[in-house]
Motif scaffolding. Structure first.
Motif, PDB file in Angstrom:
ATOM      1  N   PHE A  36       8.721  -4.607  10.375  1.00  0.00           N
ATOM      2  CA  PHE A  36       7.719  -3.813  11.085  1.00  0.00           C
ATOM      3  C   PHE A  36       7.130  -2.753  10.148  1.00  0.00           C
ATOM      4  CE2 PHE A  36      10.761  -5.424  14.121  1.00  0.00           C
ATOM      5  CZ  PHE A  36       9.984  -5.865  15.192  1.00  0.00           C
ATOM      6  N   VAL A  37       5.992  -2.198  10.550  1.00  0.00           N
ATOM      7  CA  VAL A  37       5.367  -1.129   9.764  1.00  0.00           C
ATOM      8  C   VAL A  37       6.324   0.047   9.611  1.00  0.00           C
ATOM      9  CG1 VAL A  37       3.439   0.501   9.689  1.00  0.00           C
ATOM     10  CG2 VAL A  37       3.049  -1.845  10.468  1.00  0.00           C
ATOM     11  N   ALA A  38       7.155   0.283  10.625  1.00  0.00           N
ATOM     12  CA  ALA A  38       8.113   1.388  10.565  1.00  0.00           C
ATOM     13  C   ALA A  38       8.960   1.341   9.309  1.00  0.00           C
ATOM     14  CB  ALA A  38       9.020   1.362  11.803  1.00  0.00           C
ATOM     15  N   GLY A  39       9.265   0.154   8.822  1.00  0.00           N
ATOM     16  CA  GLY A  39      10.133   0.014   7.671  1.00  0.00           C
ATOM     17  C   GLY A  39       9.556   0.562   6.384  1.00  0.00           C
ATOM     18  N   THR A  40       8.242   0.767   6.317  1.00  0.00           N
ATOM     19  CA  THR A  40       7.668   1.349   5.098  1.00  0.00           C
ATOM     20  C   THR A  40       8.272   2.719   4.821  1.00  0.00           C
ATOM     21  OG1 THR A  40       5.776   2.358   6.272  1.00  0.00           O
ATOM     22  CG2 THR A  40       5.483   0.108   5.429  1.00  0.00           C
ATOM     23  N   HIS A  41       8.649   3.424   5.874  1.00  0.00           N
ATOM     24  CA  HIS A  41       9.241   4.749   5.710  1.00  0.00           C
ATOM     25  C   HIS A  41      10.691   4.669   5.214  1.00  0.00           C
ATOM     26  CE1 HIS A  41       5.881   6.834   7.768  1.00  0.00           C
ATOM     27  NE2 HIS A  41       5.766   5.668   8.383  1.00  0.00           N
ATOM     28  N   ASN A  42      11.298   3.497   5.311  1.00  0.00           N
ATOM     29  CA  ASN A  42      12.685   3.333   4.881  1.00  0.00           C
ATOM     30  C   ASN A  42      12.820   2.790   3.465  1.00  0.00           C
ATOM     31  OD1 ASN A  42      13.717   4.215   7.343  1.00  0.00           O
ATOM     32  ND2 ASN A  42      13.634   2.164   8.234  1.00  0.00           N
ATOM     33  N   ILE A  43      11.709   2.402   2.843  1.00  0.00           N
ATOM     34  CA  ILE A  43      11.806   1.793   1.519  1.00  0.00           C
ATOM     35  C   ILE A  43      10.857   2.392   0.495  1.00  0.00           C
ATOM     36  CG2 ILE A  43      10.151  -0.054   2.012  1.00  0.00           C
ATOM     37  CD1 ILE A  43      13.386  -0.317  -0.106  1.00  0.00           C
ATOM     38  N   ALA A  44       9.670   2.829   0.887  1.00  0.00           N
ATOM     39  CA  ALA A  44       8.656   3.223  -0.098  1.00  0.00           C
ATOM     40  C   ALA A  44       9.133   4.361  -0.995  1.00  0.00           C
ATOM     41  CB  ALA A  44       7.355   3.609   0.609  1.00  0.00           C
ATOM     42  N   LEU A  51       0.827  -1.211   0.000  1.00  0.00           N
ATOM     43  CA  LEU A  51       0.000   0.000   0.000  1.00  0.00           C
ATOM     44  C   LEU A  51       0.863   1.263   0.000  1.00  0.00           C
ATOM     45  CD1 LEU A  51      -2.713  -1.132   2.585  1.00  0.00           C
ATOM     46  CD2 LEU A  51      -2.959  -1.012   0.096  1.00  0.00           C
ATOM     47  N   SER A  52       1.915   1.267   0.815  1.00  0.00           N
ATOM     48  CA  SER A  52       2.777   2.442   0.886  1.00  0.00           C
ATOM     49  C   SER A  52       3.486   2.684  -0.439  1.00  0.00           C
ATOM     50  CB  SER A  52       3.813   2.269   2.003  1.00  0.00           C
ATOM     51  OG  SER A  52       3.191   2.218   3.272  1.00  0.00           O
ATOM     52  N   ILE A  53       3.999   1.635  -1.046  1.00  0.00           N
ATOM     53  CA  ILE A  53       4.706   1.781  -2.321  1.00  0.00           C
ATOM     54  C   ILE A  53       3.732   2.239  -3.398  1.00  0.00           C
ATOM     55  CG2 ILE A  53       5.907   0.477  -4.124  1.00  0.00           C
ATOM     56  CD1 ILE A  53       7.060  -1.229  -1.718  1.00  0.00           C
ATOM     57  N   PHE A  89       1.551   4.108   8.036  1.00  0.00           N
ATOM     58  CA  PHE A  89       2.167   3.764   6.753  1.00  0.00           C
ATOM     59  C   PHE A  89       2.886   4.984   6.171  1.00  0.00           C
ATOM     60  CE2 PHE A  89      -1.716   0.797   5.933  1.00  0.00           C
ATOM     61  CZ  PHE A  89      -1.305  -0.037   6.957  1.00  0.00           C
ATOM     62  N   ALA A  90       3.923   4.716   5.408  1.00  0.00           N
ATOM     63  CA  ALA A  90       4.593   5.794   4.682  1.00  0.00           C
ATOM     64  C   ALA A  90       3.693   6.288   3.566  1.00  0.00           C
ATOM     65  CB  ALA A  90       5.906   5.290   4.098  1.00  0.00           C
ATOM     66  N   SER A  91       3.577   7.606   3.446  1.00  0.00           N
ATOM     67  CA  SER A  91       2.761   8.209   2.394  1.00  0.00           C
ATOM     68  C   SER A  91       3.381   9.521   1.970  1.00  0.00           C
ATOM     69  CB  SER A  91       1.333   8.459   2.894  1.00  0.00           C
ATOM     70  OG  SER A  91       0.609   9.256   1.974  1.00  0.00           O
TER      71      SER A  91
END
Length: 400
Positions: A377-385, A16-18, A58-60
């Motif tokens: 973890f959900v936190a990782g969405t901010h490190n990859i998206a 979803l984040s990507i 989520f990262a957005s």
């Protein structure tokens, strides 16, 4: 056959984040999967997230699509620290995020992904096929569930994994053994007990470990001594939450830390529901297991530890975690999989999550071996998206 620039396989937090980042960059893509399926259908009802609330958004690329905004708009309790966040609130947030930012999600399943000229062709269970120049695999942990080999081959009515269950009331009045010492095992055991099951925990560790409660308040100086990252608090957390720093470690240390950082341990808020409440055998492991051939069927476990012990149960639930192994992704044929460089079963990735197969990427738990434990973890969405989407968009421009 539809042709797109990017196919995103998986509709959990990473997919979803990507997808939102690709949309913001105007990249033509399809995201396919059952939205938040692991959380919705394979996490026990009544659970809470282990992550602090500030690490559960989520990262957005768009501002305001985070958990606190969602919670405030709906009058739900939210404190950025010292949660925990109920699963129901988290799923409500995910549905709101999806409806607003990922409206064209295709609820289907990829059955095969094969190389095609200039990209890949994916076949879906619903019969559709899509050709994509680039593919992101963000399928989460469920394909990688790990059950001890001593229990292999026993029927599903006797042995299962924590991720196999959503409703635990079916075990009310039954004897259940939970294997493991991590959050999944301990919270499942607590919920089983609260649903009326007779529960025992069996763990290899000499004693259960519990994460410390974060301080209620942190001063300005305290923030310097104990910086909060989305993953956890303290300078070590800053390191583990920074892929660029993690990638400086030797390769064998990367895969070890990818699996071991922040676990196995239970959350501070869970401790009172387990310790002194549920019978726990620590320092034991299953030596062998047999299906009981009696009038009252069940399972018999032979445990090795401080002393030889035999216990009987109606069911065993393995909270024994996950082991990344690309062979367990059924849609990846041998020919494609053999082209992916791996180390200790993890795909070897660059900073953007790309494999040795050009145009093929991984995000989420499978990326932890190269990008660090935040990918679990959900936190990782901010490190990859953002980083991955930038790379996907740049490659898209080279094709146009």
């Amino acid at each position: 056959m539809r042709t797109v620039e990017v196919l995103v396989i998986g509709a959990g937090p990473y997919g979803l984040s990507i997808s939102t980042h690709l949309s913001a960059r105007g990249v033509d893509h399809v995201i396919v999967g059952s939205p938040m399926d692991t959380w919705r259908a394979h996490s026990p009802a009544g659970m809470f997230l282990k992550s602090e609330p500030y690490g559960s958004s989520f990262a957005s690329p768009q501002r305001g699509y985070n958990l606190p905004t969602y919670s405030k708009a709906r009058g739900l309790d939210y404190a950025s620290r010292l949660g925990p966040v109920p699963l129901t609130q988290f799923l409500g947030y995910a549905d709101w995020f999806t409806a607003n930012l990922v409206p064209d999600l295709l609820d289907d399943q990829v059955t095969e992904l094969v190389p095609a000229y200039g990209g890949f062709t994916a076949s879906f269970a619903g019969g559709e096929q899509v050709t994509a120049r680039q593919v992101v695999i963000a399928t989460g942990v469920r394909p990688f569930r790990k059950i001890p080999h001593e229990l292999a081959g026993l029927p599903a009515d006797l042995v299962s994994h924590t991720i196999d269950h959503h409703r635990l009331e079916e075990f009310s009045g039954r004897k259940v053994v939970v294997l493991g010492a991590g959050q999944s095992a301990l919270e499942t055991a607590a919920l089983l007990h609260e649903q009326g099951a007779s529960v025992r925990i069996v763990a290899r560790v000499p004693e259960l470990a519990w994460n410390d409660r974060n301080p209620d308040q942190i001063s300005a100086l305290g923030h310097l001594k104990r910086p909060a990252s989305r993953l956890c608090e303290g300078w070590r957390c800053v390191f583990w939450n920074t892929p660029e720093a993690f990638r400086l470690l030797p390769r064998d240390m990367q895969t070890t830390k990818a699996r071991s950082v922040l676990g196995p341990a239970g959350s501070w808020w869970l401790r009172d529901r387990v310790e002194g409440v549920i019978e726990t055998l620590t320092g034991y492991h299953v030596q062998k297991a047999d299906a009981k051939k009696t009038r009252k069927n069940g399972i018999r476990l032979f445990l090795d530890g401080p002393q030889q012990t035999v216990i009987d149960a109606d069911h065993v639930i393995a909270g024994t975690g996950f082991r990344v192994d690309l062979a367990r992704l059924p849609f990846l044929p041998d020919g494609l999989r053999s082209g992916i460089d791996t180390f200790d079963d993890y795909p070897v990735l660059n900073r953007a999550g790309e494999t040795s197969v050009p145009g093929l990427y991984f995000a989420g738990a499978a990326a932890a071996g190269s990008l660090g434990p935040s990918m679990r973890f959900v936190a990782g969405t901010h490190n990859i998206a953002r980083v991955m989407s930038d790379r996907l968009a740049r490659r898209a421009r080279t094709f146009s």
